[in-house]
Design an enzyme around this catalytic site. Sequence first.
Site, mmCIF file in Angstrom:
data_model
loop_
_atom_site.group_PDB
_atom_site.id
_atom_site.type_symbol
_atom_site.label_atom_id
_atom_site.label_comp_id
_atom_site.label_asym_id
_atom_site.label_seq_id
_atom_site.Cartn_x
_atom_site.Cartn_y
_atom_site.Cartn_z
ATOM 1 N N HIS A 1 -17.548 4.369 -42.963
ATOM 2 C CA HIS A 1 -16.141 4.556 -43.348
ATOM 3 C C HIS A 1 -15.785 3.703 -44.553
ATOM 4 O O HIS A 1 -16.330 2.625 -44.771
ATOM 5 C CB HIS A 1 -15.190 4.289 -42.175
ATOM 6 C CG HIS A 1 -15.256 2.905 -41.585
ATOM 7 N ND1 HIS A 1 -14.553 1.846 -42.104
ATOM 8 C CD2 HIS A 1 -15.921 2.423 -40.501
ATOM 9 C CE1 HIS A 1 -14.782 0.759 -41.363
ATOM 10 N NE2 HIS A 1 -15.617 1.068 -40.397
ATOM 11 N N ASP B 1 -12.705 2.367 -45.444
ATOM 12 C CA ASP B 1 -11.684 1.330 -45.357
ATOM 13 C C ASP B 1 -12.217 0.068 -44.693
ATOM 14 O O ASP B 1 -13.248 0.070 -44.022
ATOM 15 C CB ASP B 1 -10.460 1.841 -44.605
ATOM 16 C CG ASP B 1 -10.783 2.321 -43.193
ATOM 17 O OD1 ASP B 1 -11.863 2.925 -43.004
ATOM 18 O OD2 ASP B 1 -9.964 2.114 -42.279
ATOM 19 N N ASP C 1 -17.956 -4.595 -42.591
ATOM 20 C CA ASP C 1 -17.514 -3.521 -41.713
ATOM 21 C C ASP C 1 -16.550 -2.639 -42.519
ATOM 22 O O ASP C 1 -15.405 -2.963 -42.673
ATOM 23 C CB ASP C 1 -16.811 -4.107 -40.490
ATOM 24 C CG ASP C 1 -16.195 -3.052 -39.586
ATOM 25 O OD1 ASP C 1 -16.547 -1.862 -39.712
ATOM 26 O OD2 ASP C 1 -15.336 -3.423 -38.753
ATOM 27 N N GLU D 1 -10.701 4.717 -40.808
ATOM 28 C CA GLU D 1 -11.324 4.507 -39.490
ATOM 29 C C GLU D 1 -10.624 3.403 -38.720
ATOM 30 O O GLU D 1 -10.444 3.492 -37.509
ATOM 31 C CB GLU D 1 -12.808 4.171 -39.679
ATOM 32 C CG GLU D 1 -13.615 4.136 -38.386
ATOM 33 C CD GLU D 1 -13.686 2.770 -37.728
ATOM 34 O OE1 GLU D 1 -14.199 2.677 -36.598
ATOM 35 O OE2 GLU D 1 -13.217 1.774 -38.340
ATOM 36 N N GLU D 2 -10.218 2.352 -39.432
ATOM 37 C CA GLU D 2 -9.738 1.157 -38.752
ATOM 38 C C GLU D 2 -8.354 1.296 -38.137
ATOM 39 O O GLU D 2 -8.021 0.581 -37.202
ATOM 40 C CB GLU D 2 -9.738 -0.022 -39.733
ATOM 41 C CG GLU D 2 -11.109 -0.393 -40.281
ATOM 42 C CD GLU D 2 -12.033 -1.012 -39.248
ATOM 43 O OE1 GLU D 2 -11.641 -1.089 -38.069
ATOM 44 O OE2 GLU D 2 -13.143 -1.425 -39.621
#
Length: 485
Positions: free
Chosen positions: A75, A77, A112, A142-143
Amino acid sequence: MTIKDLQPSLIWTIFDEITKIPRPSKKEEKIRQYLLDFAAKHNIAVKTDSVGNVVMSKPATPGHENAPTVIMQGHMDMVCESNHPFDFENNPITTIIDGEWVHADGTTLGADNGIGMAASLAVMVDDSLVHGPVEALFTVDEETGMTGANNLGENMMNGSILLNLDSEDDGEIFIGCAGGIDTTVTFDYKREMAPADKHWFHIEFANLSGGHSGGDIHEGRANSNKLLARFLFNLSRDVKVSLSEISGGNLRNAIPRAAKALFGVPNAHKESVVVAFNEFVAAVEKEYAHTDPNMKITLDSAEKPQYAIDEDTATRLIRSLYACPHGVISMSHDLEGLVETSTNLASVKMLPDSKILITTSQRSSVESRKIDIARQLEALFLLAGANVTHGDGYPGWTPNMNSTIMKIASDAYEELYGVKPAIKAIHAGLECGLFLTKYPHLDMVSFGPTLRGVHSPSEKMHIPAVERFWNQLTLILKKVADLKK
């Protein structure tokens, strides 16, 4: 030495480029443009969908055209948390090499999932690798909601095998994850003139360890919102408390590290509040000595504010925050050591329109338990007179012990390093469950290098694990290339 000088050079160089590009959740325009420019520079086929997801495609190494197509997925973000004022929308991340680890200068590192993106991009440009047809999927948001995975465009992917590159432990392969849902609470309050016959205090909690509300929830780390509510509730049992301001936490998927409040008590109780505070700090520092050794709690006298929250709402707010569960609710009976169900009291914020917004998130590997804990929070806050809503949520990913790609990934790691990797499910949310809703034929695993402190400014990445991650990824691709559709 900079991270561009680390080995393998290609993946670290690309990761270094990614750290320089702002990419908060829901604001991925700059990183998306970087991906499109990267594809154009290297003549890579690329497409996007209506929500901003990006897919790149690379043909097979000659002679491996009939192998299954592999999708590498990460992802765009990153979680934006900082120990100091930092403009995540415009400023690059400053990286620091500290022994065998890379971390940022007081902010989240963005490994991440920047390292997963870097690995996918490195595969797309490394012509020395042997692989079948490969695709690289980069999702948005995603986050904070998995918007990209949840709204993935039709026909964006053609592969039958998906490698999710968003896990955080070298030597572990994940074949399942928890589902999640957000529960949002809103209190409407009346803004009243602050009482004049009160002594006002400012209390603040800072430097808690925080962490990932899925991957770190079992660590028993302190939650700043819970500690603040605990102090105010205990104080209110003996003293009439007026509340003017309250705030704590930031992101739904991070254990809150900071909180503060402005409150008043009758002048006659000024000294007793200081005594109660000192006793509280002594107890809390002892309780969390191992998990939050850097915790800082301060209490200072403050000027009388102009306004306060009406007494009824303040009382209901403090009581419900204190009663609100946080942490592990139950452990799995299927996989030893796996958290089954948890909840995170993530943030408390006062809004300009006389509202107080509370954000919580629930996770579970059992769908019915996920709904159950979310509804327990609903019941609690409805009793407190608040308005409660739930997000759409996302499904979990049920482990498949007969997975072909699981065996290939496990064999690759054992062949490289002489030990069998652990096969696990993770309590954190991954996008894999959402991919299965649109592509039910997918065979999937998730793996990645060792990260620690994700979703907090203490996030760091183990340098030797990045090379092992890269070697495992490339050997998996080679092994899949030898398969036939």
